[in-house]
Design a protein around this motif. Structure first.
Motif, PDB file in Angstrom:
ATOM      1  N   ASP A  22       0.830  -1.259  -0.030  1.00 62.13           N
ATOM      2  CA  ASP A  22       0.013   0.088  -0.018  1.00 62.13           C
ATOM      3  C   ASP A  22       0.776   1.255  -0.108  1.00 62.13           C
ATOM      4  N   VAL A  23       1.832   1.263   0.794  1.00 64.53           N
ATOM      5  CA  VAL A  23       2.728   2.616   0.867  1.00 64.53           C
ATOM      6  C   VAL A  23       3.412   2.746  -0.456  1.00 64.53           C
ATOM      7  N   VAL A  24       3.778   1.786  -1.220  1.00 59.85           N
ATOM      8  CA  VAL A  24       4.470   1.934  -2.515  1.00 59.85           C
ATOM      9  C   VAL A  24       3.458   2.371  -3.497  1.00 59.85           C
ATOM     10  N   LEU A  25       2.348   1.906  -3.582  1.00 61.71           N
ATOM     11  CA  LEU A  25       1.317   2.000  -4.544  1.00 61.71           C
ATOM     12  C   LEU A  25       0.598   3.321  -4.365  1.00 61.71           C
ATOM     13  N   ALA A  26       0.457   3.907  -2.987  1.00 60.40           N
ATOM     14  CA  ALA A  26       0.079   5.099  -2.688  1.00 60.40           C
ATOM     15  C   ALA A  26       0.957   6.135  -2.991  1.00 60.40           C
ATOM     16  N   ASP A  27       2.088   5.925  -2.746  1.00 65.23           N
ATOM     17  CA  ASP A  27       3.150   7.060  -3.090  1.00 65.23           C
ATOM     18  C   ASP A  27       3.390   7.136  -4.586  1.00 65.23           C
ATOM     19  N   TRP A  28       3.035   6.382  -5.437  1.00 63.06           N
ATOM     20  CA  TRP A  28       3.070   6.379  -6.876  1.00 63.06           C
ATOM     21  C   TRP A  28       1.608   6.652  -7.449  1.00 63.06           C
ATOM     22  N   ASP A  29       0.724   6.655  -6.439  1.00 65.57           N
ATOM     23  CA  ASP A  29      -0.706   6.998  -6.922  1.00 65.57           C
ATOM     24  C   ASP A  29      -1.142   6.056  -7.802  1.00 65.57           C
ATOM     25  N   TYR A  30      -1.209   4.962  -7.835  1.00 69.43           N
ATOM     26  CA  TYR A  30      -1.570   3.745  -8.622  1.00 69.43           C
ATOM     27  C   TYR A  30      -3.031   3.796  -8.540  1.00 69.43           C
ATOM     28  N   GLU A  31      -3.744   4.410  -9.442  1.00 67.40           N
ATOM     29  CA  GLU A  31      -5.094   4.496  -9.449  1.00 67.40           C
ATOM     30  C   GLU A  31      -5.837   2.993  -9.386  1.00 67.40           C
ATOM     31  N   ALA A  32      -5.353   2.080 -10.065  1.00 66.54           N
ATOM     32  CA  ALA A  32      -5.966   0.883  -9.891  1.00 66.54           C
ATOM     33  C   ALA A  32      -6.293   0.249  -8.749  1.00 66.54           C
TER      34      ALA A  32
END
Length: 601
Positions: A158-168
């Protein structure tokens, strides 16, 4: 491990030795002035003599062995999960320290996300790719979200994808927020991720968690904080209802309308600044400071909680007026360092403005006449930085104050104000403290004496030096010998002043002492590099031409114990006496070593 390049695993002891050697090398490459600054004073106690002259030094630049990456990639390919995790950690660490990691290496790390690898390796790879900001791996990292929910996997992903704003990932997070079967840590992670990306569609699932009183306080507070980032209107009525319940409800209310700035939101937050809970009041005060600072109730400057007082103090600083000057002056003796520093810094700024200066002067005189040592310390600093010379004689009467903070503030102020009538008091104080204690002195007494000299003595030596108070010269001369006083910082200041006093006037006795200090590089007890620098500079100013050869030799001595700073000072001194240009500086490589796995040279 087989291969053409010999390899060695470095143990912890080797790593520690390397780290120590790196610290030594870097410290030798940079100025080593360890001045007696008080970090709590925001740099207001300055040391101008350390920048006179300004000595230029070559700078190190990091060099990474080009064999590192191939070696680490080879290790990554071994069927050893423990080794693979260490390699992934070291790639991230090396990147953080400035190593350029190639796209091929990032691709190889991304392969470690594959389900064929153990879970701990996959998660470590995700962390490494996050550190490397290799966003091409986002889809592969997102596949980890599909693993069974547990407190180990999703919080990392979650931390990785949120920092990258991974919309999916947003739909998955919204779904997980209300999944009562999921571990609490996993739900909190999803909530925080939604808040981090400020997902406007997360409003309803977050509200559902917030409204459920059977949910844990941790979950509800996390949901409220996320709502504050995701929703910017329409929650005031619900927040007001929550705030009337209990302390938790009030905290939820403040957090959930953190993104609101409407009048009704401001009104609710204003009410909550007077909540009986310090945590609620502090949170509300911080929020009101951000959206409507001038509406903060100034009577809250007397609040028991320092965070509340700090927010209100900051609000007052936004309103330059006579009333505000009085209020800030009242905060100069506050027990909180942050509060009184905020008040002090603003009064210094206002004290330089024609319209507010008289009020500032009146207030600092009143604070100085009080009994609170904190306020007196701040008053001295303000008088210092607004250059209020008429206060100098009054300040000088406190050179023997019981509090070291007050004395240091006074010494710094007298140094900058430069009022000659204060010189006798400064000399008297310097004569009292610039002594060597008996060897049998109690340890705490000796430590306090050394600190006093480093703090107050340094300021007084510089002050009297600038004022050309030559009647103090016997004190200055007696501190030149090594161990004459327990403070290298104070000796540096005294030597610096003597160099100025005898500029262009070679004084044989001093030159003899300075030369001895410069050349003292005994193995067990070398002279302080700062003192060596001060001596070289002083000889340059005095035109000690009979020591030119000595200075040249020290300037070119790459093995000098004091390092490049001593070389630079000697080059400067030679230039002052001969006009010879200082050799051009060349930045030097600093090989980054100490990795857990590296080639053998």
């Amino acid at each position: 491990m087989k291969g053409k390049s010999p390899t060695v695993f470095r143990g912890a002891a080797r790593s520690l030795l390397f780290c120590a050697s790196c610290v030594f090398c870097i410290s030798c490459a940079l100025p080593c002035h360890a001045g007696p600054l008080r970090p709590t004073l925001g740099g207001l106690i300055d040391l101008p003599h350390l920048a006179d002259p300004k000595l230029e030094l070559a700078k190190p630049y990091k060099v990474f062995d080009p064999r590192l990456e191939p070696l680490w990639l080879k290790a990554l390919g071994q069927n050893d999960p423990s080794l693979q995790r260490q390699v992934l950690y070291v790639f991230a660490d090396a990147h953080e320290q400035g190593m350029e990691v190639s796209a091929d290496a990032c691709a190889a790390i991304a392969v470690m996300l594959d389900e064929r690898h153990p879970l701990d390796v996959r998660l470590t790879a995700a962390r490494a790719l996050h550190a490397l900001d290799h966003r091409a791996a986002a889809d592969a990292i997102a596949e980890l979200e599909a693993l069974p929910l547990n407190a180990t996997v999703q919080p990392v992903v979650d931390v990785v994808l949120a920092d990258w704003d991974y919309e999916a990932a947003r739909p998955l997070w919204r779904q997980r927020v209300t999944d009562s079967v999921a571990p609490s840590e996993v739900r909190v992670s999803a909530i925080e991720a939604l808040g981090r990306v400020a997902d406007p569609e997360a409003r309803e699932p977050l509200l559902k968690v917030l409204r459920e009183v059977r949910e844990s306080a941790q979950l509800r507070l996390a949901a409220a904080a996320a709502l504050g980032r995701c929703a910017h209107e329409g929650l005031v009525d619900e927040a007001a209802a929550l705030s009337s319940q209990d302390e938790l409800g009030a905290l939820l209310a403040v957090r959930m309308i953190d993104g609101h700035a409407q009048p009704e939101a401001i009104g609710l937050v204003n009410v909550l600044t007077r909540h009986e809970s310090p945590a609620v009041a502090a949170a509300a005060a911080r929020r009101l400071l951000a959206i409507a600072p001038l509406q903060l109730d100034r009577t809250l400057l007397q609040h028991d909680d320092p965070d509340v007082r700090l927010s209100v103090t900051r609000a007052v600083t936004l309103d330059p007026s006579l009333d505000s000057v009085t209020l800030l002056a009242g905060m100069l003796d506050d027990p909180s360092v942050s509060v009184r520093s905020e008040a002090r810094d603003t009064l210094i700024e206002w004290g330089k403005q024609e319209s507010l200066r008289p009020a500032v002067l009146q207030q600092i005189k009143s604070v100085w006449a009080g009994t609170g040592w904190r306020g007196r310390e701040q008053a001295a600093l303000i008088a210092n930085w607004i250059d209020h010379k008429p206060m100098a004689d009054t300040l000088a009467q406190a050179l023997d104050d019981a509090r070291p903070e007050v004395r240091l503030g006074v010494c710094a102020a007298l140094r900058r104000l430069q009022v000659t009538s204060t010189a006798p008091a400064m000399i008297q104080r310097l004569d009292k403290i610039a002594i060597k204690l008996p060897e049998d002195a109690a340890r705490d007494v000796a430590q306090q004496a050394a600190q006093t000299l480093s703090d107050e003595g340094t300021q007084l030596f510089v002050a009297l030096g600038i004022m050309n108070a030559r009647e103090a010269e016997p004190i200055f001369r007696r501190v030149v010998p090594k161990h004459a006083i327990p403070s290298a910082e104070a000796r540096v200041a005294a030597i610096w002043a003597l160099g100025h006093w005898y500029a262009n006037q070679p004084e044989p006795a001093l030159i003899e002492q300075f030369t001895a200090r410069l050349l003292d590089e005994s193995i067990m007890d070398p002279e302080s590099p700062d003192v060596q620098v001060a001596c070289a500079v002083a000889m340059g100013r005095m035109q000690a031409k009979d020591q030119l050869e000595t200075l040249r030799q020290m300037a070119d001595n790459s093995l000098a114990v004091g390092g490049p700073i001593v070389n630079a000072a000697c080059h400067w001194a030679v230039r002052e006496m001969t006009g010879e240009p200082i050799p051009p500086l060349e930045d030097f490589p600093l090989r980054m070593r100490g990795w857990f796995l590296e080639p053998v040279d």
